[in-house]
Design an enzyme around this catalytic site. Structure first.
Site, mmCIF file in Angstrom:
data_model
loop_
_atom_site.group_PDB
_atom_site.id
_atom_site.type_symbol
_atom_site.label_atom_id
_atom_site.label_comp_id
_atom_site.label_asym_id
_atom_site.label_seq_id
_atom_site.Cartn_x
_atom_site.Cartn_y
_atom_site.Cartn_z
ATOM 1 N N HIS A 107 157.098 0.889 -57.382
ATOM 2 C CA HIS A 107 155.741 1.354 -57.117
ATOM 3 C C HIS A 107 155.721 1.984 -55.720
ATOM 4 O O HIS A 107 156.507 1.627 -54.860
ATOM 5 C CB HIS A 107 154.807 0.137 -57.177
ATOM 6 N N ASP A 121 158.643 -7.503 -54.976
ATOM 7 C CA ASP A 121 157.264 -7.192 -55.360
ATOM 8 C C ASP A 121 156.975 -7.937 -56.657
ATOM 9 O O ASP A 121 157.476 -7.576 -57.717
ATOM 10 C CB ASP A 121 157.126 -5.679 -55.547
ATOM 11 N N GLN A 170 153.532 -7.676 -60.852
ATOM 12 C CA GLN A 170 153.469 -7.672 -62.308
ATOM 13 C C GLN A 170 154.144 -8.893 -62.924
ATOM 14 O O GLN A 170 154.158 -9.033 -64.146
ATOM 15 C CB GLN A 170 154.122 -6.392 -62.858
ATOM 16 N N LYS A 194 145.433 -8.882 -60.306
ATOM 17 C CA LYS A 194 146.174 -8.717 -61.564
ATOM 18 C C LYS A 194 146.370 -10.049 -62.289
ATOM 19 O O LYS A 194 146.789 -10.063 -63.443
ATOM 20 C CB LYS A 194 147.530 -8.063 -61.285
ATOM 21 N N CYS A 202 151.546 5.436 -59.868
ATOM 22 C CA CYS A 202 152.093 5.190 -58.520
ATOM 23 C C CYS A 202 153.606 5.013 -58.580
ATOM 24 O O CYS A 202 154.173 4.128 -57.916
ATOM 25 C CB CYS A 202 151.427 3.975 -57.872
#
Length: 412
Positions: free
Chosen positions: A129, A206, A209, A232, A370
């Site tokens: 991202h 990261d 997700q 999220k 993104c």
């Protein structure tokens, strides 16, 4: 009711009923919300927790000895403890912030800028991202370091052998997503972080997700930094966290200056607070973190193993149904994949396709997500993306596929 792999059954219809927005209509059609990778919907329990804070407990944190101030501080720090348990980390190693973008920038400015120099390298992956690319480009521009890129194969899996070969002595940091927001690829972060650590390379993961969809044990992953985003994971917007190893936090200078991040201020100099408060300048999103604490309670109450199993069912159903649609291309077929499907229909622009699906009540995301470098890799300007959550249904997937077939006929 459904049970998978020996797990006790969950009444998913009852769970879905916790999400008030899912009952609405769009353009006169029942809403089919397939954009949870962008932001998840919120259960009533989270909405009510935020509402209750503002109605009954609103005050600033760590600044007042009166009852409301004590209640607000306890609620805020309670959210930190809940989130730490959810990630299996220590609460005093968890910096509360606005989300993954802030968290990665905190690492970039407070760890990387003081550490890196000309000749050093930062290793990223093709599927990152922009929030895990642009901060490192800024660091590279300011320090003279260079960016290296680990590539993916045709299925969307990292080429691990090539990636490990790229972990040469000049690489000081590797930054990668746990789960790709476009391809759904679940990266073997534990293995990658182990290989990085063996070479003395600091690792940044990261987890945006990953946190909403699978049980996490950040301590077992073995990374140096792990970032998550609350909105999220059925929590409020403007919430998230950075976990970091204690030795890094202790050595890092503050990213922002102001209230709460200090121990003593004189014009001659300032003594900073201990981590994690050193990195939490100013009034935080208190109500948001109260809501995030409620979101953690909600997810934990269902059980992340049950959520992951449910979403695998939905992904399998959607993948099979979409694979039967003539002219539809799916991007990303990794060996281990989360509940995300990026796709295009031959001859149709992603934005046109998403606009027509919206008229059928189906909400999908269109665009570059993104992830410009990944779009360039596949030679397309944009894709549509359907992302599923445990509150979706098999009937919604059927409605989604029927809408695609209708749109395909319109575009033919």
């Amino acid at each position: 009711m459904s049970a998978v792999d020996g797990l006790t059954p969950v009444d998913w219809a009852r769970v879905r009923g916790d999400f008030p927005l899912l009952a609405r209509q769009v353009h006169g059609k029942p809403l089919v919300y397939l954009d949870s990778a962008n932001t998840s919907q919120k259960p009533a329990q989270v909405i009510e927790a935020v509402d209750d804070f503002y109605r009954r407990h609103n005050a600033n944190v760590s600044r007042a000895v009166h009852a409301l101030g004590s209640e607000a501080t306890e609620a805020y720090e309670g959210a930190r403890r809940k989130l730490a348990a959810f990630l299996n980390v220590r609460a005093d190693e968890l910096v509360l912030c606005s989300g993954t973008t802030f968290a990665i920038n905190l690492v970039a400015y407070s760890w990387a800028l003081p550490q890196l120099k000309a000749g050093d390298a930062i290793l990223l992956t093709r599927m990152e991202h922009h929030a895990n690319i642009v901060p490192w480009q800024i660091v590279a521009q300011r320090t003279g370091a260079v960016i290296k890129v680990a590539e993916i194969d045709e299925r969307g899996d990292l080429d691990l052998d090539a990636m490990y070969a790229q972990m040469t002595p000049e690489v000081k940091l590797v930054a990668l997503s746990h789960v790709s927001n476009v391809l759904g690829t679940v990266n073997p972060v534990r293995e990658i972080c182990r290989e990085a650590r063996r070479r003395g390379i600091v690792s940044v993961v990261d987890g945006s997700q990953a946190a909403p969809h699978r049980a996490l044990d950040v301590a077992a992953i073995g990374c140096d930094f792990y970032a998550i985003t609350g909105h999220k994971m059925v929590g409020p917007t403007g919430t998230g966290a950075l976990w970091a190893r204690r030795e890094h936090l202790a050595a890092m200078p503050p990213f922002l200056g102001g209230g709460e991040m200090i121990r003593e201020v004189r014009f001659e100099g300032t003594v900073y607070n201990d981590p994690p408060h050193r990195f939490e300048a100013g009034t935080p999103n208190i109500a948001g973190f109260v809501g995030l604490g409620a979101a953690v309670d909600y997810l934990s109450g269902i059980g992340m193993a049950r959520i992951e199993a449910r979403e695998k069912e939905l992904l399998a159903h959607a993948t099979e149904a979409l694979s039967a649609v003539d002219g539809l291309r799916i991007f990303g077929e990794a060996r281990e994949k989360a509940a995300v499907i990026s796709f295009l229909i031959e001859g149709a622009h992603a934005h046109d396709l998403a606009t027509l699906l919206d008229l059928e009540g189906v909400a999908v995301r269109s665009g570059h997500h993104c992830a410009h470098p990944l779009m360039h890799h596949f030679g397309v300007p944009a894709t549509c993306r359907a992302s599923f959550a445990f509150y979706n249904t098999h009937e919604e997937i059927d409605a989604f596929v029927a809408a695609i077939q209708k749109v395909r006929r319109l575009l033919a």
